[in-house]
Design a protein around this motif. Sequence first.
Motif, PDB file in Angstrom:
ATOM      1  N   CYS A 206      37.111  50.201  45.600  1.00  0.00           N
ATOM      2  CA  CYS A 206      36.398  51.324  44.989  1.00  0.00           C
ATOM      3  C   CYS A 206      37.351  52.503  44.791  1.00  0.00           C
ATOM      4  O   CYS A 206      38.150  52.812  45.668  1.00  0.00           O
ATOM      5  CB  CYS A 206      35.237  51.728  45.887  1.00  0.00           C
ATOM      6  SG  CYS A 206      34.358  53.178  45.298  1.00  0.00           S
ATOM      7  N   SER A 207      37.264  53.162  43.622  1.00  0.00           N
ATOM      8  CA  SER A 207      38.135  54.303  43.334  1.00  0.00           C
ATOM      9  C   SER A 207      37.683  55.555  44.081  1.00  0.00           C
ATOM     10  O   SER A 207      38.407  56.530  44.163  1.00  0.00           O
ATOM     11  CB  SER A 207      38.159  54.573  41.825  1.00  0.00           C
ATOM     12  OG  SER A 207      36.851  54.836  41.356  1.00  0.00           O
ATOM     13  N   HIS A 208      36.467  55.518  44.626  1.00  0.00           N
ATOM     14  CA  HIS A 208      35.924  56.698  45.310  1.00  0.00           C
ATOM     15  C   HIS A 208      36.042  56.582  46.831  1.00  0.00           C
ATOM     16  O   HIS A 208      36.582  57.464  47.479  1.00  0.00           O
ATOM     17  CB  HIS A 208      34.467  56.893  44.900  1.00  0.00           C
ATOM     18  CG  HIS A 208      33.856  58.146  45.439  1.00  0.00           C
ATOM     19  ND1 HIS A 208      34.159  59.388  44.931  1.00  0.00           N
ATOM     20  CD2 HIS A 208      32.984  58.348  46.458  1.00  0.00           C
ATOM     21  CE1 HIS A 208      33.477  60.297  45.618  1.00  0.00           C
ATOM     22  NE2 HIS A 208      32.762  59.685  46.548  1.00  0.00           N
TER      23      HIS A 208
ATOM     24  N   GLU B 286      33.726  42.606  41.813  1.00  0.00           N
ATOM     25  CA  GLU B 286      33.894  43.239  40.500  1.00  0.00           C
ATOM     26  C   GLU B 286      32.666  43.027  39.609  1.00  0.00           C
ATOM     27  O   GLU B 286      32.345  43.856  38.761  1.00  0.00           O
ATOM     28  CB  GLU B 286      35.144  42.657  39.836  1.00  0.00           C
ATOM     29  CG  GLU B 286      35.637  43.489  38.679  1.00  0.00           C
ATOM     30  CD  GLU B 286      36.898  42.939  38.045  1.00  0.00           C
ATOM     31  OE1 GLU B 286      37.383  41.897  38.495  1.00  0.00           O
ATOM     32  OE2 GLU B 286      37.370  43.548  37.089  1.00  0.00           O
TER      33      GLU B 286
ATOM     34  N   TYR C 175      29.391  48.280  40.022  1.00  0.00           N
ATOM     35  CA  TYR C 175      29.430  49.567  40.738  1.00  0.00           C
ATOM     36  C   TYR C 175      29.635  49.290  42.224  1.00  0.00           C
ATOM     37  O   TYR C 175      29.390  48.188  42.698  1.00  0.00           O
ATOM     38  CB  TYR C 175      28.140  50.360  40.506  1.00  0.00           C
ATOM     39  CG  TYR C 175      26.910  49.706  41.083  1.00  0.00           C
ATOM     40  CD1 TYR C 175      26.487  50.002  42.381  1.00  0.00           C
ATOM     41  CD2 TYR C 175      26.186  48.789  40.347  1.00  0.00           C
ATOM     42  CE1 TYR C 175      25.360  49.385  42.917  1.00  0.00           C
ATOM     43  CE2 TYR C 175      25.076  48.168  40.870  1.00  0.00           C
ATOM     44  CZ  TYR C 175      24.664  48.474  42.152  1.00  0.00           C
ATOM     45  OH  TYR C 175      23.566  47.864  42.677  1.00  0.00           O
TER      46      TYR C 175
ATOM     47  N   THR D  12      29.486  54.276  42.988  1.00  0.00           N
ATOM     48  CA  THR D  12      30.427  54.675  41.942  1.00  0.00           C
ATOM     49  C   THR D  12      30.649  53.501  40.993  1.00  0.00           C
ATOM     50  O   THR D  12      31.014  52.421  41.446  1.00  0.00           O
ATOM     51  CB  THR D  12      31.773  55.114  42.567  1.00  0.00           C
ATOM     52  OG1 THR D  12      31.525  56.215  43.434  1.00  0.00           O
ATOM     53  CG2 THR D  12      32.780  55.519  41.493  1.00  0.00           C
TER      54      THR D  12
ATOM     55  N   THR E 245      32.442  50.981  38.311  1.00  0.00           N
ATOM     56  CA  THR E 245      33.822  50.568  38.078  1.00  0.00           C
ATOM     57  C   THR E 245      34.287  51.118  36.732  1.00  0.00           C
ATOM     58  O   THR E 245      33.463  51.543  35.910  1.00  0.00           O
ATOM     59  CB  THR E 245      33.947  49.032  38.060  1.00  0.00           C
ATOM     60  OG1 THR E 245      33.152  48.537  37.004  1.00  0.00           O
ATOM     61  CG2 THR E 245      33.529  48.409  39.372  1.00  0.00           C
ATOM     62  N   VAL E 246      35.589  51.069  36.489  1.00  0.00           N
ATOM     63  CA  VAL E 246      36.142  51.564  35.221  1.00  0.00           C
ATOM     64  C   VAL E 246      35.544  50.781  34.056  1.00  0.00           C
ATOM     65  O   VAL E 246      35.146  51.353  33.050  1.00  0.00           O
ATOM     66  CB  VAL E 246      37.687  51.478  35.245  1.00  0.00           C
ATOM     67  CG1 VAL E 246      38.260  51.857  33.889  1.00  0.00           C
ATOM     68  CG2 VAL E 246      38.253  52.393  36.320  1.00  0.00           C
ATOM     69  N   ALA E 247      35.459  49.453  34.202  1.00  0.00           N
ATOM     70  CA  ALA E 247      34.886  48.603  33.151  1.00  0.00           C
ATOM     71  C   ALA E 247      33.431  48.979  32.887  1.00  0.00           C
ATOM     72  O   ALA E 247      32.989  49.030  31.743  1.00  0.00           O
ATOM     73  CB  ALA E 247      34.996  47.143  33.554  1.00  0.00           C
TER      74      ALA E 247
ATOM     75  N   LYS F  10      32.060  51.911  33.456  1.00  0.00           N
ATOM     76  CA  LYS F  10      32.045  53.232  32.819  1.00  0.00           C
ATOM     77  C   LYS F  10      32.262  53.101  31.319  1.00  0.00           C
ATOM     78  O   LYS F  10      31.592  53.758  30.534  1.00  0.00           O
ATOM     79  CB  LYS F  10      33.148  54.113  33.421  1.00  0.00           C
ATOM     80  CG  LYS F  10      32.704  54.894  34.640  1.00  0.00           C
ATOM     81  CD  LYS F  10      33.832  55.798  35.111  1.00  0.00           C
ATOM     82  CE  LYS F  10      33.591  56.304  36.514  1.00  0.00           C
ATOM     83  NZ  LYS F  10      34.797  56.932  37.077  1.00  0.00           N
ATOM     84  N   GLU F  11      33.230  52.226  30.939  1.00  0.00           N
ATOM     85  CA  GLU F  11      33.515  51.995  29.521  1.00  0.00           C
ATOM     86  C   GLU F  11      32.286  51.417  28.816  1.00  0.00           C
ATOM     87  O   GLU F  11      31.954  51.807  27.705  1.00  0.00           O
ATOM     88  CB  GLU F  11      34.712  51.053  29.366  1.00  0.00           C
ATOM     89  CG  GLU F  11      36.039  51.781  29.581  1.00  0.00           C
ATOM     90  CD  GLU F  11      37.236  50.849  29.606  1.00  0.00           C
ATOM     91  OE1 GLU F  11      37.071  49.641  29.383  1.00  0.00           O
ATOM     92  OE2 GLU F  11      38.331  51.354  29.872  1.00  0.00           O
TER      93      GLU F  11
END
Length: 62
Positions: free
Chosen positions: A6-8, A15, A19, A25, A27-29, A31-32
């Motif tokens: 997790c980035s947070h 994956e 989230y 939070t 994931t980047v994917a 969020k995109e």
Amino acid sequence: MSEIACSHCARSFSEELGYCPHCKTPTVAQKEQNIIAAQKKFIRYFIALVVFCIIMILWLPR
Ligand SMILES: [Zn+2]
């Protein structure tokens, strides 16, 4: 199935969840995907507005 950090909160999770199950939070994917979904929603709303304007221009008496 792959584990990512997790980035947070830096804890690892699957994956495929999209989230973090610990702090929610995304994931980047993910969020995109959310941004793409928001853009599609905006485009659909914009097209509906343009169609509505065209109908009003043609329908209203001059
Ligand atoms: Zn987290």
